[in-house]
Scaffold this active site. Structure first.
Site, mmCIF file in Angstrom:
data_model
loop_
_atom_site.group_PDB
_atom_site.id
_atom_site.type_symbol
_atom_site.label_atom_id
_atom_site.label_comp_id
_atom_site.label_asym_id
_atom_site.label_seq_id
_atom_site.Cartn_x
_atom_site.Cartn_y
_atom_site.Cartn_z
ATOM 1 N N LYS A 158 -4.508 31.488 19.581
ATOM 2 C CA LYS A 158 -5.168 30.631 20.573
ATOM 3 C C LYS A 158 -6.171 31.421 21.408
ATOM 4 O O LYS A 158 -7.295 30.974 21.646
ATOM 5 C CB LYS A 158 -4.124 29.976 21.482
ATOM 6 C CG LYS A 158 -3.265 28.947 20.784
ATOM 7 C CD LYS A 158 -2.158 28.463 21.718
ATOM 8 C CE LYS A 158 -1.229 27.484 21.030
ATOM 9 N NZ LYS A 158 -0.155 27.014 21.950
ATOM 10 N N ALA A 192 -0.744 30.911 25.642
ATOM 11 C CA ALA A 192 0.722 30.947 25.521
ATOM 12 C C ALA A 192 1.198 29.938 24.489
ATOM 13 O O ALA A 192 0.512 28.949 24.190
ATOM 14 C CB ALA A 192 1.364 30.651 26.876
ATOM 15 N N ASP A 193 2.374 30.192 23.981
ATOM 16 C CA ASP A 193 3.049 29.257 23.083
ATOM 17 C C ASP A 193 4.539 29.377 23.343
ATOM 18 O O ASP A 193 5.040 30.478 23.569
ATOM 19 C CB ASP A 193 2.740 29.561 21.616
ATOM 20 C CG ASP A 193 3.156 28.406 20.730
ATOM 21 O OD1 ASP A 193 2.409 27.413 20.675
ATOM 22 O OD2 ASP A 193 4.240 28.491 20.117
ATOM 23 N N THR A 194 5.232 28.238 23.331
ATOM 24 C CA THR A 194 6.666 28.211 23.626
ATOM 25 C C THR A 194 7.412 27.506 22.510
ATOM 26 O O THR A 194 6.952 26.467 22.022
ATOM 27 C CB THR A 194 6.921 27.481 24.967
ATOM 28 O OG1 THR A 194 6.196 28.148 26.000
ATOM 29 C CG2 THR A 194 8.397 27.459 25.324
ATOM 30 N N GLY A 198 5.500 33.213 24.066
ATOM 31 C CA GLY A 198 4.610 34.321 23.769
ATOM 32 C C GLY A 198 3.356 34.151 24.600
ATOM 33 O O GLY A 198 2.852 33.033 24.738
#
Length: 190
Positions: free
Chosen positions: A54, A73-75, A109
């Site tokens: 991203k 971010a990624d969850t 992350g």
């Protein structure tokens, strides 16, 4: 910092709210990336891979951001497998049923970079979440709300589902979608 120094590569209203809560000024620029993961990717690797993807997408599409700090971010929610966002009521039911009365991990992350420069930081924060054993009736009532459908694992700890959380071990904001305290520490090192 000025507003022009932070670019949040996310459409998440929860991440935006957390950034504002910490007094950060930013511009949102959602990244449009394919979120297909390489085979056998675990939760921590998945979120770091996607957050990096991203951040790099925003950096490459917006050369005018050169010199500005990009935050992506990624969850994911992990029960032994990665739970993404439920596509429909059936998937929401399956996820919430799997989570009830059990422990799972939430991994976020985060990638931080200065656009146009080689300086980057990528990290993963993990939080252990303990969910109460809830009834089938409670599961059905919950999945009929709008809350499950744009959230990893089908729930929002800060929303309706919060009453079903027994306790957590780790960072609450990480479960919401952005571990701001760690992010601020990492930004200082960028």
């Amino acid at each position: 910092m000025t507003a022009s120094e932070y670019i949040l590569a996310s459409a998440s209203p929860r991440r935006s709210e957390l950034m504002r809560d910490h007094g950060l000024r930013f511009r949102t620029v959602p990244a449009e990336v394919d979120e297909t993961l390489p085979p056998d990717t675990d939760g921590p690797d998945a979120v770091m891979y996607l957050s990096l993807k991203k951040a790099l997408w925003v950096e490459s599409r917006y050369p005018e951001f050169a010199g500005r700090r990009i935050i992506a971010a990624d969850t994911v929610v992990c029960t032994g497998r990665i739970l993404g966002k439920p596509a429909d009521i059936g998937e929401a039911r399956e996820m919430i049923t799997e989570l009830r009365g059990a422990v799972h991990h939430v991994y976020t992350g985060v990638t931080l970079l200065i656009a146009g420069e080689p300086r980057r930081r990528c990290f993963c924060e993990g939080t252990k979440v303990f969910v109460r054993d809830i009834s089938d009736t409670a599961v059905e009532a919950y999945i009929r709300t709008q809350e499950p459908y744009d959230k990893a694992g089908g729930y929002a700890i800060q929303g309706i589902f919060g009453k079903y959380i027994d306790h957590i071990e780790g960072d609450f904001e990480n479960v919401v979608g952005l571990p701001c305290r760690r992010m601020l520490q990492e930004l200082a090192l960028l």
